[in-house]
Design a protein around this motif. Structure first.
Motif, short mmCIF file in Angstrom:
data_model
loop_
_atom_site.label_atom_id
_atom_site.label_comp_id
_atom_site.label_asym_id
_atom_site.label_seq_id
_atom_site.Cartn_x
_atom_site.Cartn_y
_atom_site.Cartn_z
N LEU A 56 0.73 -1.27 0.02
CA LEU A 56 -0.05 -0.10 -0.20
C LEU A 56 0.75 1.14 0.14
CD1 LEU A 56 -3.18 0.46 0.23
CD2 LEU A 56 -2.27 -1.84 0.23
N LEU A 57 2.01 1.18 0.65
CA LEU A 57 2.84 2.38 0.57
C LEU A 57 3.29 2.88 -0.80
CD1 LEU A 57 4.49 4.40 2.38
CD2 LEU A 57 6.35 2.63 2.48
N LEU A 58 3.81 1.61 -1.44
CA LEU A 58 4.33 1.86 -2.84
C LEU A 58 3.17 2.31 -3.79
CD1 LEU A 58 6.85 -1.10 -3.19
CD2 LEU A 58 7.36 1.08 -2.71
N LEU A 59 1.84 1.43 -3.56
CA LEU A 59 0.68 1.94 -4.57
C LEU A 59 0.37 3.29 -4.18
CD1 LEU A 59 -1.28 0.81 -6.50
CD2 LEU A 59 -2.92 0.33 -4.39
N GLY A 60 0.45 3.74 -2.93
CA GLY A 60 0.02 5.21 -2.64
C GLY A 60 0.81 6.16 -3.29
N ALA A 61 2.22 5.81 -3.14
CA ALA A 61 3.26 6.66 -3.49
C ALA A 61 3.07 6.77 -5.04
CB ALA A 61 4.62 6.05 -3.24
N MET A 62 2.81 5.74 -5.71
CA MET A 62 2.64 5.92 -7.19
C MET A 62 1.65 6.65 -7.77
SD MET A 62 1.99 2.63 -9.84
CE MET A 62 0.31 2.75 -9.66
N TYR A 63 0.50 6.55 -7.01
CA TYR A 63 -0.52 7.38 -7.24
C TYR A 63 -0.18 8.86 -6.84
CZ TYR A 63 -3.80 3.70 -8.90
OH TYR A 63 -4.30 2.57 -9.56
N GLY A 64 0.26 9.02 -5.75
CA GLY A 64 0.56 10.51 -5.27
C GLY A 64 1.39 11.07 -6.29
N SER A 65 2.35 10.53 -6.89
CA SER A 65 3.18 11.29 -7.88
C SER A 65 2.57 11.65 -8.99
CB SER A 65 4.47 10.19 -8.19
OG SER A 65 4.11 8.98 -8.94
#
Length: 559
Positions: free
Chosen positions: A332-341
Motif C-alpha cells: 500500500l505504501l508503494l501503491l499510494g506513492a505511485m498514485y501520489g506522484s
C-alpha cells in the motif's frame, strides 16, 4: 536358533521403504492426475465460473463503454493526446498504441490489457495455491498421496485447472469481441488480445508452481506470487514511462507489446508461453527436492523461551499475522506513492476527457482532490483484502486442527477469536493509513502543497469504519456459517466495482449504497460527515459481537 525371526529380503525392503512416499507401480509420477483434476474442478465448480464470467463481462462492459463515450473519432484523438504523457502511460501502456488512429481496438488493448492481466494472474495464482500448498498444509495431500497417486499428479491437476480457466476465458473473449461491430476490433486482433491475457495467466500459474515449493504455508506462497505480480506491474509502468528495457522484464509488458489490434505480434505471446512452461517445469523439479508438507526454505528456528506477550492470545495472533501485515503495508505504501506522484499531472491528464472529468468533478472540490478521493477507494479496497484475510484466519487455524489444542486450555473462545478480530480491525486501519501516508508524501512532493499530507491521511482514516464493517461481515459468517465465510470476498470486489468503476461508468446511486465504502465521505474533495462514520462503527461492533456469539455456540470444524 529358537526365539529368532528370519527376515526375508522382501520384508527388509518393505521396512527400508517405510516412511517414504509411496510411488505407483511402474514409477508413473502422473498416476491419478485425471481423478485429481476432475475433483479440483468439482470443488471449484462455482468459484472458477464466477471468475471467468466476471472477467469476460468486465471486458465486454469496457468495450461497450468506449463505444458509448467515445463514438466520435475526434474524442478518441483527444484522449490519445491526453494519455500521451508520463502519467497517462504509467496508468495504461506504451505509446505505440497512441500512434496512428486510436480506434476502439487500440483503445481497448491500451487501457485494459494490463489490468486484465492482473486479474487473470490473481485467478491463476489462487487456483494453483489452493490445490497444492493448501492441500498439503491441511494434511489432505498426504492422505491422497498415500494411495496410488504419482508425485506430480497434484501439481499437474492444479496447473490443468488454471490452464482450463484461462483458455475458456480466452476463447470467450476471442469469439465475442469481433461480434461487437466496433471499429478496429477484428478477429485476428481479438485472438492475439485473448491469447496474450491467457499467456500471462499461465505465466503466473507457473510462478505459483514455484512459490508453493519454497514455503510450507499457502499464505506465504500466495504472498510471494503476488509480490512478483506487483513487481511485474511496477516494471511495466516504469518501462512505459522511462527506459523501455524495464518493461521487457515484465510479462505484463510482453503482453502489451504484442500490440493487439495494432500490430498483432505473436512472438511476445509465444515468449510468455515459453516462460510459463519453464516456470512450470521448475516447479516440478523443485517438488522432488522436498517432502510432502514441507518447503524448500526451512522454517526459522525460534527462541528457546517465549516472551510473556507471545504467550498471550493477542501476541500469538500478531505473530501469525505479522508477515501479512508487513506485506500489505509495504504494498500500500508503494501503491499510494505511485498514485501520489501523479497528482501534479491530474488536471492535464483529464482536461480533454469530458466524461472522465465530469465524473471526477461530481465529487466536488478541485480535480486534484477529486482524483485523490477516487484513489482512496482503491486503497481502501486493497486494505479490505487484508481485513478479510485477517478476520478469516481463525477459520484456517480451526480447520487445520491448531485451534482445538489451544481451546482445550483455559483460553476462552471469545479471547481467541477476539485476538484475531482485533488484528483485523487495528491492522486494517494501519494498512490504510500507510497507504494514505504514501499518497500524501508523494502528493505533497509532486504538487508542492504541504497540507496535502494531513488531508490525505484524514481521508484514509475516514475509511476505517467501512473496513471494520467488512471485517465484521467476515466474523459474522465465520461464527454462524463458517462454510459460507469465503462469500465475504464479494464485499471488496463489489466495493471496487461500484466505488471506482461506478464513477466512470455512472452506476446508479443505489448500487453504491449497498457497499460500506459507498457511505464514506469522499475526502478531501467533500466535507466530513460524522453520521455515516458513527453508524458504520456501530454496525461493525454489532457484527463482530454477533460473530463471536455464533462461534461460542457451535462445534469446531476440522478437515
Amino acid at each position: 536358533m529358537s526365539g529368532t525371526t528370519r527376515t526375508t529380503a522382501p520384508d527388509a525392503g518393505r521396512r527400508a521403504g517405510e516412511g517414504r512416499e509411496r510411488e505407483p507401480a511402474g514409477g508413473n509420477v502422473l498416476a491419478g492426475t485425471g481423478i485429481l483434476f476432475r475433483f479440483a474442478l468439482r470443488r471449484d465448480r462455482v468459484r472458477l465460473p464466477v471468475w471467468v464470467l466476471a472477467l469476460f463481462l468486465f471486458t465486454l462492459t469496457a468495450a461497450n463503454n468506449f463505444k458509448t463515450k467515445y463514438g466520435d473519432a475526434g474524442n478518441r484523438a483527444d484522449i490519445a493526446k491526453t494519455l500521451d504523457s508520463p502519467a497517462g502511460r504509467a496508468m495504461t501502456g506504451p505509446e505505440r498504441y497512441l500512434q496512428g488512429g486510436y480506434d476502439y481496438g487500440a483503445m481497448l488493448s491500451h487501457q485494459m490489457i494490463a489490468y486484465m492481466a492482473i486479474m487473470v494472474a490473481l485467478m491463476s495464482v489462487l487456483a494453483v495455491a489452493r490445490h497444492t500448498r493448501t492441500e498439503e498444509e491441511t494434511g489432505r495431500a498426504e492422505l491422497v498421496r498415500a494411495g496410488v497417486v504419482g508425485r506430480h499428479a497434484s501439481l499437474t491437476a492444479a496447473l490443468g485447472v488454471a490452464a482450463l480457466a484461462n483458455v475458456v476465458l480466452a476463447l470467450l473473449i476471442a469469439v465475442t469481441l469481433p461480434g461487437l461491430d466496433m471499429e478496429g476490433i477484428d478477429s485476428r486482433g481479438a485472438l492475439v488480445y485473448a491469447a496474450a491475457q491467457a499467456a500471462v495467466g499461465l505465466f503466473f500459474a507457473g510462478v505459483a508452481a514455484v512459490t508453493v515449493q519454497i514455503t510450507a504455508y499457502a499464505r506465504a506462497a500466495t504472498g510471494m506470487a503476488f509480490a512478483v505480480l506487483g513487481a511485474a506491474f511496477a516494471l511495466r509502468a516504469a518501462g512505459d514511462v522511462g527506459t523501455d528495457a524495464l518493461a521487457w522484464l515484465s510479462p505484463i509488458g510482453w503482453a502489451q507489446r504484442a500490440y493487439p489490434f495494432v500490430d498483432d505480434r505473436w512472438w511476445p505471446v509465444l515468449l510468455t508461453f515459453v516462460c510459463a512452461v519453464a516456470l512450470g517445469a521448475a516447479g516440478y523439479v523443485l517438488s522432488t527436492r522436498r517432502d510432502v508438507g514441507a518447503g524448500l526454505r526451512p522454517p526459522r528456528r525460534g527462541s528457546a523461551r517465549a516472551t510473556p506477550f507471545l504467550a498471550s492470545p493477542l501476541g500469538l495472533a500478531l505473530r501469525l499475522h505479522r508477515g501479512l501485515l508487513a506485506g500489505f503495508s509495504g504494498g500500500l505504501l508503494l501503491l499510494g506513492a505511485m498514485y501520489g506522484s501523479l497528482l501534479s499531472d491530474v488536471e492535464d491528464l483529464v482536461k480533454d476527457l469530458g466524461e472522465v472529468k465530469e465524473a471526477i468533478e461530481k465529487m466536488g472540490g478541485s480535480i486534484t482532490d477529486s482524483f485523490a478521493a477516487t484513489i482512496m477507494v482503491v486503497l481502501a479496497v486493497v486494505s479490505s483484502v487484508y481485513v478479510v484475510m485477517a478476520a478469516l484466519r481463525p477459520r484456517a487455524e480451526e480447520t487445520a486442527g491448531r485451534a482445538e489444542p489451544l481451546l482445550a486450555t483455559a483460553l476462552s473462545r471469545t479471547r481467541w477469536t477476539g485476538s484475531h478480530f482485533v488484528l483485523a480491525v487495528v491492522g486494517g486501519t494501519c494498512v490504510m493509513l500507510v497507504g494514505g501516508l504514501g499518497i500524501g508524501v508523494a502528493g505533497a512532493a509532486s504538487t508542492g502543497e504541504a497540507d496535502m499530507l494531513p488531508r490525505l491521511l484524514g481521508a484514509a482514516l475516514a475509511y476505517a469504519p467501512a473496513l471494520w464493517v467488512t471485517g465484521g461481515l467476515a466474523a459474522l459468517l465465520y461464527g454462524w456459517a463458517p462454510k459460507a465465510a469465503p462469500a465475504v470476498w464479494i464485499v471488496p470486489v463489489y466495493g471496487f466495482a461500484t466505488g471506482y468503476l461506478g464513477q466512470l461508468f455512472d452506476f446508479p446511486g443505489w448500487m453504491k449504497n449497498l457497499s460500506p465504502f459507498g457511505h464514506v465521505p469522499q475526502l478531501p474533495a467533500d466535507g466530513m460527515n460524522w453520521t455515516p462514520e458513527l453508524l458504520l462503527t456501530l454496525v461493525a461492533a454489532a457484527l463482530f459481537a454477533a460473530g463471536a456469539a455464533g462461534f461460542r455456540r457451535r462445534d469446531l470444524e476440522t478437515k
